[in-house]
Scaffold this motif. Structure first.
Motif, PDB file in Angstrom:
ATOM      1  N   ASP A 216       0.839  -1.212   0.000  1.00 33.73           N
ATOM      2  CA  ASP A 216       0.000   0.000   0.000  1.00 33.73           C
ATOM      3  C   ASP A 216       0.867   1.252   0.000  1.00 33.73           C
ATOM      4  OD1 ASP A 216      -2.990  -0.804   0.651  1.00 33.73           O
ATOM      5  OD2 ASP A 216      -1.768  -2.030   1.959  1.00 33.73           O
TER       6      ASP A 216
ATOM      7  N   TRP B 263      -9.263   4.209  -1.140  1.00 35.13           N
ATOM      8  CA  TRP B 263     -10.135   3.873  -0.005  1.00 35.13           C
ATOM      9  C   TRP B 263     -11.119   5.015   0.199  1.00 35.13           C
ATOM     10  CZ3 TRP B 263      -9.859  -1.009   1.380  1.00 35.13           C
ATOM     11  CH2 TRP B 263      -8.656  -1.703   1.223  1.00 35.13           C
TER      12      TRP B 263
ATOM     13  N   VAL C  42      -9.385  -7.878   9.644  1.00 34.17           N
ATOM     14  CA  VAL C  42      -8.780  -8.042   8.314  1.00 34.17           C
ATOM     15  C   VAL C  42      -7.277  -8.039   8.547  1.00 34.17           C
ATOM     16  CG1 VAL C  42      -8.510  -7.087   5.994  1.00 34.17           C
ATOM     17  CG2 VAL C  42     -10.670  -6.754   7.233  1.00 34.17           C
TER      18      VAL C  42
ATOM     19  N   ARG D 190      -3.201 -10.338   8.289  1.00 37.74           N
ATOM     20  CA  ARG D 190      -2.384 -11.536   8.203  1.00 37.74           C
ATOM     21  C   ARG D 190      -2.563 -12.275   9.520  1.00 37.74           C
ATOM     22  NH1 ARG D 190       2.810 -10.605   8.702  1.00 37.74           N
ATOM     23  NH2 ARG D 190       2.621  -8.427   9.270  1.00 37.74           N
TER      24      ARG D 190
ATOM     25  N   LYS E  51      -0.186 -10.018  15.239  1.00 35.01           N
ATOM     26  CA  LYS E  51      -1.470  -9.315  15.191  1.00 35.01           C
ATOM     27  C   LYS E  51      -2.335  -9.513  16.437  1.00 35.01           C
ATOM     28  CE  LYS E  51      -0.580  -7.556  11.156  1.00 35.01           C
ATOM     29  NZ  LYS E  51      -0.458  -6.108  10.945  1.00 35.01           N
TER      30      LYS E  51
ATOM     31  N   GLY F 266      -8.571 -13.393   6.570  1.00 27.87           N
ATOM     32  CA  GLY F 266      -7.119 -13.443   6.676  1.00 27.87           C
ATOM     33  C   GLY F 266      -6.579 -14.826   6.361  1.00 27.87           C
ATOM     34  N   THR F 267      -5.278 -14.854   6.140  1.00 23.63           N
ATOM     35  CA  THR F 267      -4.595 -16.140   5.955  1.00 23.63           C
ATOM     36  C   THR F 267      -3.290 -16.073   6.735  1.00 23.63           C
ATOM     37  OG1 THR F 267      -3.379 -15.329   4.035  1.00 23.63           O
ATOM     38  CG2 THR F 267      -5.433 -16.491   3.586  1.00 23.63           C
TER      39      THR F 267
ATOM     40  N   ASP G  78      -8.650 -11.539  -0.035  1.00 24.99           N
ATOM     41  CA  ASP G  78      -9.737 -11.121  -0.905  1.00 24.99           C
ATOM     42  C   ASP G  78      -9.961  -9.605  -0.778  1.00 24.99           C
ATOM     43  OD1 ASP G  78     -12.391 -10.495  -1.853  1.00 24.99           O
ATOM     44  OD2 ASP G  78     -12.794 -12.650  -1.874  1.00 24.99           O
ATOM     45  N   GLU G  79      -9.485  -8.867  -1.799  1.00 23.61           N
ATOM     46  CA  GLU G  79      -9.594  -7.399  -1.742  1.00 23.61           C
ATOM     47  C   GLU G  79     -11.039  -6.935  -1.620  1.00 23.61           C
ATOM     48  OE1 GLU G  79      -7.519  -4.660  -1.898  1.00 23.61           O
ATOM     49  OE2 GLU G  79      -5.643  -5.760  -1.978  1.00 23.61           O
TER      50      GLU G  79
ATOM     51  N   ALA H 257     -12.465  -7.433   1.753  1.00 21.90           N
ATOM     52  CA  ALA H 257     -11.847  -6.482   2.703  1.00 21.90           C
ATOM     53  C   ALA H 257     -12.620  -5.163   2.658  1.00 21.90           C
ATOM     54  CB  ALA H 257     -10.378  -6.262   2.358  1.00 21.90           C
TER      55      ALA H 257
ATOM     56  N   TYR I 232     -14.735  -3.435   5.789  1.00 24.08           N
ATOM     57  CA  TYR I 232     -14.516  -2.076   6.301  1.00 24.08           C
ATOM     58  C   TYR I 232     -15.824  -1.272   6.284  1.00 24.08           C
ATOM     59  CZ  TYR I 232      -9.478  -2.948   5.998  1.00 24.08           C
ATOM     60  OH  TYR I 232      -8.218  -3.463   6.167  1.00 24.08           O
TER      61      TYR I 232
END
Ligand code: ADP
Length: 496
Positions: free
Chosen positions: A34, A270, A316, A318, A323, A346-347, A374-375, A378, A382
């Protein structure tokens, strides 16, 4: 001469080369992608001329690969033996930013950008050296070379060694730490062989960390003219034992050239008012109604009970230890009640993937664990969630809380790194603040923050709604921070 005049380069604009391992929309695995997208655009708006240099990975989608045009090629030596490797330059431009992608099938033909350190060390030795070589080849000499994370860590080292006496050596270097956990550590022999750098650099002040191992990031930090990291709090934290990942002493030593500049987000990318991925785009004026529509659509897509009155908590992320997911895991059942739903995207670590899958199967209609990257989802989280969980163990800056605020979703965060610098705690007495926060890394404190948020959501909706509107108004754009980078570049230029 004023600071601005000092910054004016030969052609009237400050030239900056960005060098990093990922950049949206070509390739993104996290926040670095980003930043590599948004900051060059913000700098361009402030009058900079920016080139972004990144690998031409095979896994970049064809629609971007096919857009890039061949710009030239040459052979470059690498390794102690001086083996030669092909360096191709594929070039494309978007919105005033030029992207030069370095083509070499031997290094970049893997299915994902990062494969394992054994391959990644040669890959990013090659990349760092090739990035400087293409600047000389293109005769485009920047005022500042802005390198990102350990993958570009050798750039400042090559700049002051192998490239000394060549045109590109006129540039100054900045190395930004996006995440200190990843450093590019390997055996001294492996790095010595692939980098081809002289023996004296493999001592303690530069690469060496113990009798056997060398650290690419450490060497880059030693050679960079300036070090930045992505929030003021993280800049302090990394000089301590707890957050320093073994480099706290090194960073403390180099602290005169270290500073923190908080990240922003690209507010066009965004933008809830123009987000084509949403069921009902919205602005601050109609957020309260439209957010409900987005929530219902999200619940429908994910198979949750459709009910706009439920508090939807989103995540959302990783799925890694960084995290704070063990905190979520520890109090998951207590966080849930009949008024609450949880959505996870997440993955990562199978331990967390499996834990969240388990909660989904144990609480159908109430929990969704979407274990993918998955954009579009996500964006929909939000917009459709009421609050976003970011209870990180450490967080250099964190972008998800910024995106959440832009979408009127209230962050629930631990007060660390950039989370502390960007989310002002909600004050129940005055109603001020941006989100719900807790300080020590303890599951009960996370649970308490979730309960405080839920109480306001369920029992004091007017205050909650005011919080939503205030967060949407908060300036989370890049403009201010890009200005701070400009000032840093100007300072470096004034060294001449
Ligand atoms: P980090 O760089 O440590 O992963 P950041 O908060 O700085 O964390 O940035 C994360 C970025 O990656 C955000 O843009 C977020 O929306 C995105 N992201 C993380 N996981 C996923 C996912 N599974 N699907 C889509 N986007 C994701």
């Amino acid at each position: 001469m004023s600071e601005m005049q000092a910054a004016v380069s030969r052609d009237g604009r400050t030239r900056v080369a960005f060098i990093g391992s990922e950049c949206y929309p070509f390739i993104k695995t996290g926040g670095l992608g980003d930043v590599m997208y948004a900051l060059p655009r913000a700098l361009t708006r402030q009058g900079c001329e920016v080139r972004v240099i990144l690998p031409y990975y095979r896994c970049i989608p064809d629609r971007f690969r096919s857009r890039a045009k061949y710009r030239g090629s040459f052979m470059m030596d690498l390794t102690l033996e001086g083996r030669t490797f092909y360096v191709g330059i594929m070039e494309t431009e978007m919105d005033g930013v030029v992207y030069d992608l370095i083509d070499n099938r031997e290094f970049f033909d893997w299915g994902s950008p990062y494969t394992g350190l054994w391959e990644d060390i040669p890959k990013y030795c090659y990349f760092s050296k090739a990035a400087l070589a293409i600047l000389n080849y293109m005769e485009w000499i920047p005022d500042v070379i802005h390198c990102h994370d350990w993958q570009a860590g050798l750039v400042p080292v090559y700049l002051r060694t192998r490239f000394e006496g060549t045109p590109v050596a006129a540039a100054k270097s900045v190395l930004t730490i996006h995440n200190l956990r990843f450093q590019g550590i390997c055996s001294i022999e492996h790095l010595k062989y692939w980098s081809g750098l002289p023996d004296h650099l493999f001592d303690y002040p530069i690469f060496k960390i113990n009798e056997r191992e060398a650290n690419m990031f450490k060497g880059g930090l030693a050679f960079a003219d300036k070090i930045t990291t992505v929030s003021a709090t993280y800049a302090e934290e990394i000089q301590t034992d707890f957050y320093g990942e073994g480099l706290n002493g090194h960073l403390w030593y180099h602290r005169p050239k270290l500073c923190g500049i908080v990240n922003g987000i690209d507010v066009e990318l965004w933008d809830p008012a123009a987000d084509a991925l949403l069921k009902a785009p919205y602005s601050r004026d109609d957020v309260l109604d439209k957010k409900k529509e987005n929530k219902l659509a999200l619940q429908e897509r994910l198979g949750l009970e459709q009910n706009a009155d439920k508090l939807v908590l989103g995540l959302v992320s990783r799925l890694t230890d960084q995290k704070g997911l063990d905190l979520i895991d520890a109090v998951f059942q207590q966080m849930l009640d009949e008024n609450t739903q949880v959505v996870i995207l997440g993955t990562g670590d199978p331990r967390y993937e499996n834990a969240f899958r388990y909660y989904e199967s144990a609480c159908p209609g109430q929990v969704c664990a979407y274990i993918k990257y998955d954009e579009s989802l996500a964006h929909q989280i939000y917009a459709g969630a009421d609050a976003l969980l970011v209870p990180s163990l450490f967080e250099p800056c964190g972008l998800t809380q910024l995106i959440a605020m832009r979408y009127g979703t209230i962050p629930i965060v631990r007060e660390t790194g950039g989370l502390k610098d960007t989310v002002e705690p909600f004050n129940e007495n005055t109603g001020e603040g941006n989100g719900f926060t807790f300080d020590r890394y303890e599951a009960d404190l996370l649970l308490d923050a979730v309960r405080r948020a839920r109480r306001v959501f369920l029992e004091d909706r007017a205050r909650w709604d005011a919080l939503v509107c205030r967060d949407m108004e908060k300036d989370v754009s890049w403009e201010n921070s890009a200005g701070q980078y400009m000032a840093l570049y100007n300072e470096l230029k004034s060294w001449d």
